[in-house]
Motif scaffolding. Structure first.
Motif, PDB file in Angstrom:
ATOM      1  N   ASP A   1       0.842  -1.195   0.000  1.00  0.00           N
ATOM      2  CA  ASP A   1       0.000   0.000   0.000  1.00  0.00           C
ATOM      3  C   ASP A   1       0.880   1.249   0.000  1.00  0.00           C
ATOM      4  O   ASP A   1       0.591   2.219  -0.708  1.00  0.00           O
ATOM      5  N   ASP A   2       1.923   1.219   0.790  1.00  0.00           N
ATOM      6  CA  ASP A   2       2.847   2.357   0.823  1.00  0.00           C
ATOM      7  C   ASP A   2       3.510   2.547  -0.542  1.00  0.00           C
ATOM      8  O   ASP A   2       3.678   3.676  -1.013  1.00  0.00           O
ATOM      9  N   THR A   3       3.899   1.444  -1.165  1.00  0.00           N
ATOM     10  CA  THR A   3       4.516   1.523  -2.487  1.00  0.00           C
ATOM     11  C   THR A   3       3.551   2.115  -3.498  1.00  0.00           C
ATOM     12  O   THR A   3       3.922   2.967  -4.306  1.00  0.00           O
ATOM     13  N   ARG A   4       2.296   1.667  -3.454  1.00  0.00           N
ATOM     14  CA  ARG A   4       1.285   2.204  -4.361  1.00  0.00           C
ATOM     15  C   ARG A   4       1.164   3.707  -4.232  1.00  0.00           C
ATOM     16  O   ARG A   4       1.216   4.436  -5.231  1.00  0.00           O
ATOM     17  N   ALA A   5       1.041   4.168  -3.001  1.00  0.00           N
ATOM     18  CA  ALA A   5       0.873   5.602  -2.773  1.00  0.00           C
ATOM     19  C   ALA A   5       2.118   6.370  -3.202  1.00  0.00           C
ATOM     20  O   ALA A   5       2.022   7.442  -3.819  1.00  0.00           O
ATOM     21  N   GLU A   6       3.295   5.828  -2.899  1.00  0.00           N
ATOM     22  CA  GLU A   6       4.541   6.529  -3.235  1.00  0.00           C
ATOM     23  C   GLU A   6       4.775   6.574  -4.737  1.00  0.00           C
ATOM     24  O   GLU A   6       5.124   7.614  -5.290  1.00  0.00           O
ATOM     25  N   VAL A   7       4.586   5.445  -5.415  1.00  0.00           N
ATOM     26  CA  VAL A   7       4.786   5.420  -6.861  1.00  0.00           C
ATOM     27  C   VAL A   7       3.779   6.327  -7.551  1.00  0.00           C
ATOM     28  O   VAL A   7       4.125   7.093  -8.460  1.00  0.00           O
ATOM     29  N   ASP A   8       2.531   6.262  -7.133  1.00  0.00           N
ATOM     30  CA  ASP A   8       1.495   7.106  -7.722  1.00  0.00           C
ATOM     31  C   ASP A   8       1.834   8.582  -7.544  1.00  0.00           C
ATOM     32  O   ASP A   8       1.747   9.382  -8.473  1.00  0.00           O
ATOM     33  N   ARG A   9       2.255   8.934  -6.333  1.00  0.00           N
ATOM     34  CA  ARG A   9       2.597  10.332  -6.050  1.00  0.00           C
ATOM     35  C   ARG A   9       3.805  10.786  -6.872  1.00  0.00           C
ATOM     36  O   ARG A   9       3.809  11.877  -7.449  1.00  0.00           O
ATOM     37  N   LEU A  10       4.812   9.936  -6.960  1.00  0.00           N
ATOM     38  CA  LEU A  10       6.022  10.312  -7.669  1.00  0.00           C
ATOM     39  C   LEU A  10       5.785  10.484  -9.164  1.00  0.00           C
ATOM     40  O   LEU A  10       6.273  11.436  -9.779  1.00  0.00           O
ATOM     41  N   TYR A  11       5.034   9.583  -9.763  1.00  0.00           N
ATOM     42  CA  TYR A  11       4.769   9.715 -11.188  1.00  0.00           C
ATOM     43  C   TYR A  11       3.926  10.955 -11.488  1.00  0.00           C
ATOM     44  O   TYR A  11       4.140  11.643 -12.487  1.00  0.00           O
ATOM     45  N   THR A  12       2.970  11.234 -10.629  1.00  0.00           N
ATOM     46  CA  THR A  12       2.150  12.432 -10.829  1.00  0.00           C
ATOM     47  C   THR A  12       2.993  13.691 -10.684  1.00  0.00           C
ATOM     48  O   THR A  12       2.906  14.618 -11.504  1.00  0.00           O
ATOM     49  N   GLU A  13       3.820  13.739  -9.648  1.00  0.00           N
ATOM     50  CA  GLU A  13       4.687  14.905  -9.447  1.00  0.00           C
ATOM     51  C   GLU A  13       5.678  15.054 -10.594  1.00  0.00           C
ATOM     52  O   GLU A  13       5.978  16.169 -11.031  1.00  0.00           O
ATOM     53  N   ALA A  14       6.199  13.943 -11.059  1.00  0.00           N
ATOM     54  CA  ALA A  14       7.169  13.990 -12.145  1.00  0.00           C
ATOM     55  C   ALA A  14       6.561  14.605 -13.399  1.00  0.00           C
ATOM     56  O   ALA A  14       7.173  15.442 -14.062  1.00  0.00           O
TER      57      ALA A  14
END
Length: 338
Positions: free
Chosen positions: A42-55
């Motif tokens: 779940d943490d990975t999902r949130a982090e990857v989602d956030r990072l790709y959006t920010e990128a």
């Protein structure tokens, strides 16, 4: 930049959910153990989602700053050219006025009344004097006008230069942010690559699946010849890498691919996804035709090209090549027909 709240599950959401399910099944452990493993996913999902959006937001901000800086540089150059031309005109007028002033000094040392008395032809003297006065007044007025214009242009140049300095600072800040996000993305990719092959394959399959609630979209003809040419160009870019701030031909970001594809069709469209959203007429998704631009997320931070049969071609994110994906891979903001 803050992360954007999603309106519907993205491919990353579905991929990580699949990973969690696979992990739980593989472990076959008691519920407590399953929960303990699911939490990191779940943490990975949130982090990857956030990072790709920010990128993606950072890339589009960088593109916009770069485009504005280039436009401002051109404006500054034009202003400097205008100032130089007007300065030449002013110099020429000063020389002409200097010649007139010398002539007046040489012939005007005497009081005008005395000069009139000693003139061989008083009428000719009066005519010349009146003409000289008119010329002097007219040229003095022209000089005043040019000096006013020069002051205005100097102010314009100073303002443009100030804006350019600010934009350069903004570009450096965005570039710095870009490097930070790239480092985070590298860590996220490392984390995903460390997963077992089966889980990573499941993630990839899930990340490329569309939403089930989209209307049925069948194969359709492009809306125009230029749209067909743009689709052909986009297809030719399949497999090329995602590259920050790039608009081809060796690599692309999402909006760069759209701009390059339409440029191959002889059509100029804006550089950023936010501006591309308004590069033509918006149509309902149910009426999408090949060549239409599909803009994603409410902040218009991603864009792809509809190519028919419910598919888009797009440059997804760092580490993923230009590829086909379902049109409903993430929340759709609008569809634009160029």
């Amino acid at each position: 930049m803050g992360s954007h709240r999603r309106l519907a599950p993205s491919g990353f959401d579905r991929g990580i959910t699949a990973l969690c399910a696979l992990s739980a099944a593989a472990l076959g452990a008691v519920p407590a153990a399953t929960s303990a493993v699911a939490a990191p996913h779940d943490d990975t999902r949130a982090e990857v989602d956030r990072l790709y959006t920010e990128a993606e937001k950072a890339a589009e901000a960088f593109n916009q700053a770069d485009e504005r800086a280039d436009a401002l540089r051109e404006q500054v150059g034009d202003a400097q050219d205008r100032i130089a031309r007007q300065q030449e005109r002013i110099n020429s007028m000063r020389e002409a006025l200097g010649s007139l002033a010398g002539a007046q000094y040489r012939s005007g040392g005497l009081d005008p009344t005395v000069a009139l008395l000693f003139s061989e032809d008083p009428r000719d003297y009066l005519d010349k004097a009146a003409t000289l006065d008119r010329i002097s007044a007219r040229q003095a007025g022209q000089l005043d006008d040019l000096q006013d214009a020069m002051r205005e242009l100097a102010q314009e140049r100073a303002e443009a230069t100030r804006k350019l300095v600010e934009l350069e600072k903004s570009r450096r800040a965005v570039a710095s942010h870009k490097r930070t996000v790239e480092r985070k993305l590298a860590r996220a990719r490392h984390l995903l690559n460390s997963l077992p092959d089966a889980e990573r394959d499941a993630y990839d399959r899930a990340s490329r699946s569309g939403r089930a609630d989209l209307p049925g979209l069948s194969e359709a003809a492009p809306a125009s010849g230029r749209a067909a040419a743009a689709v052909a160009a986009a297809r030719s870019a399949l497999g090329r890498p995602y590259v920050w701030g790039a608009n081809g031909p060796g690599g692309f970001d999402c909006s760069g691919l759209m701009q390059w594809s339409y440029a191959q069709a002889g059509v100029a469209i804006p550089r950023t996804s936010g501006d591309q959203r308004y590069a033509g007429r918006q149509v309902p998704l149910s009426e999408a035709q090949p060549g239409d631009l599909v803009v994603y997320r409410s902040d218009a931070s991603h864009v792809g090209m509809y190519v028919g049969d419910g598919q888009v071609i797009h440059a997804p994110y760092p580490g993923a090549p230009v590829r086909y994906d379902p049109v409903g891979m993430m929340p759709i903001a609008s569809v634009t027909r160029v």
